[in-house]
Enzyme design. Structure first.
Site, PDB file in Angstrom:
ATOM      1  N   ASP A 225       4.859  14.977 -10.340  1.00  0.00           N
ATOM      2  CA  ASP A 225       3.496  15.043  -9.829  1.00  0.00           C
ATOM      3  C   ASP A 225       3.288  16.226  -8.891  1.00  0.00           C
ATOM      4  OD1 ASP A 225       2.779  12.834 -11.256  1.00  0.00           O
ATOM      5  OD2 ASP A 225       2.979  11.430  -9.588  1.00  0.00           O
TER       6      ASP A 225
ATOM      7  N   THR B 175      -3.242   5.962  -5.459  1.00  0.00           N
ATOM      8  CA  THR B 175      -1.878   5.460  -5.634  1.00  0.00           C
ATOM      9  C   THR B 175      -0.862   6.280  -4.846  1.00  0.00           C
ATOM     10  OG1 THR B 175      -1.604   6.834  -7.612  1.00  0.00           O
ATOM     11  CG2 THR B 175      -2.371   4.567  -7.941  1.00  0.00           C
TER      12      THR B 175
ATOM     13  N   ALA C 229      -2.808   4.222  11.798  1.00  0.00           N
ATOM     14  CA  ALA C 229      -2.510   3.636  13.109  1.00  0.00           C
ATOM     15  C   ALA C 229      -3.691   3.742  14.068  1.00  0.00           C
ATOM     16  CB  ALA C 229      -1.272   4.304  13.714  1.00  0.00           C
TER      17      ALA C 229
ATOM     18  N   SER D 286      -2.680   7.312   0.325  1.00  0.00           N
ATOM     19  CA  SER D 286      -3.632   6.279   0.717  1.00  0.00           C
ATOM     20  C   SER D 286      -3.051   4.877   0.523  1.00  0.00           C
ATOM     21  CB  SER D 286      -4.927   6.426  -0.085  1.00  0.00           C
ATOM     22  OG  SER D 286      -5.856   5.412   0.238  1.00  0.00           O
ATOM     23  N   LYS D 287      -2.351   4.660  -0.571  1.00  0.00           N
ATOM     24  CA  LYS D 287      -1.751   3.354  -0.827  1.00  0.00           C
ATOM     25  C   LYS D 287      -0.716   3.015   0.236  1.00  0.00           C
ATOM     26  CE  LYS D 287       0.761   0.643  -4.277  1.00  0.00           C
ATOM     27  NZ  LYS D 287       1.869   0.293  -3.357  1.00  0.00           N
TER      28      LYS D 287
ATOM     29  N   ASN E 255      -5.603  14.627  -5.003  1.00  0.00           N
ATOM     30  CA  ASN E 255      -5.139  13.342  -4.465  1.00  0.00           C
ATOM     31  C   ASN E 255      -5.865  12.928  -3.192  1.00  0.00           C
ATOM     32  OD1 ASN E 255      -3.339  12.625  -6.427  1.00  0.00           O
ATOM     33  ND2 ASN E 255      -1.507  13.171  -5.295  1.00  0.00           N
TER      34      ASN E 255
END
Length: 272
Positions: A45, A161, A185, A164-165, A122
């Site tokens: 990727d 995926t 956080a 962010s995941k 992404n």
């Protein structure tokens, strides 16, 4: 059809690349790294992301094909032991493709630097070096919350995926025209409050971050880090452009998710 091959330098990748060059040439294909019709990425990727940014100004005419030679390839439809099948598919290519949304990122700075535009496959993030990020968050121009915490992430459906995941975001089907905000956080107490939950924004809306004045921001666009901007405002929206993959056998998204994060359920199903 003109082809470009974009690859990493790992030994197993180079072996696959050499095989492709030799056999594609024997099959009558030509190569053009400047203005290709098809970009074949060989690696994973990260290699696909690198190729996307390299050819971002030609997305209206380029289709991508991913060959996976590592451990996990979410954007890759082919394995390095399937190169003959890929070449056969290229021979009967009829222009078929599947397109996914991209993120348009507009960065405005406090200094005299001109407004910058980036395309993102992404996600894009903003953080500070060793300090708490303070930023107002606007949705479609209206103040939604004042964020305090480590950072903020805006992702595309395909990017849901990725980082962010890992921040607790939802996994979105990539045909959805949507953006997602996830927090890093966040500080939530009697003084500072945020929603403290992923936020999914539709395509007719846009997201704006207006951080406090500082000189130590780190802004990322996919794998690219920018740390020399005095960021005044960042605007995010669904881009007009799309990334297109040659869909000879483009894998079902949920099959990718299952394979990447869950693994085969055959054994469990067989016991029922």
């Amino acid at each position: 059809m003109k082809i470009a091959i974009h690859n990493n330098k790992k030994p197993n990748t180079l072996k696959a690349v050499n095989y492709l060059y030799k056999n594609l040439k024997q099959s009558g294909f030509s190569f053009d790294v400047e203005h290709p019709d098809i970009v074949i990425t060989v690696g994973g990727d990260g290699t696909l992301l690198s190729a996307f940014h390299h050819y971002a100004d030609q997305l209206d005419r380029i289709r991508f094909v991913g060959v996976h030679t590592g451990h996990l390839g979410f954007y890759t439809d082919w394995r390095d032991y399937e190169l003959n099948d890929l070449i056969r598919a290229l021979k009967v290519d009829s222009g078929q493709s599947v397109a996914y949304p991209l993120l348009d990122v507009k960065v405005t700075c406090n200094d005299k630097r001109p407004v910058e535009h980036f395309l993102c496959l992404n996600e894009s993030t903003i953080k500070r070096l060793g300090s708490t990020l303070r930023s107002n968050v606007y949705i479609k121009g209206k103040l939604f919350e004042s964020f305090r915490g480590d950072g903020l992430c805006v992702s595309t459906p395909t990017g849901s995926t990725a980082y962010s995941k890992s921040l607790g975001g939802a996994v979105l089907q990539p045909s959805l025209e949507a953006l997602q905000i996830t927090e890093m956080a966040s500080i939530n107490n009697r003084v500072y409050r945020t929603l403290s939950s992923p936020i999914i924004v539709s395509s007719d809306e846009y997201i704006t971050f207006r951080p406090s004045v500082a000189e130590d921001y780190v802004l990322t666009i996919d794998h690219i880090a920018l740390n020399d901007r005095q960021v005044k405002q960042i605007d995010y929206r669904i881009a007009d452009e799309r990334i297109r993959f040659a869909s000879y056998r483009h894998m079902n998204f949920w099959h990718r998710v299952e394979g990447a994060f869950i693994g085969s359920q055959d054994d469990e199903d067989g016991d029922r």
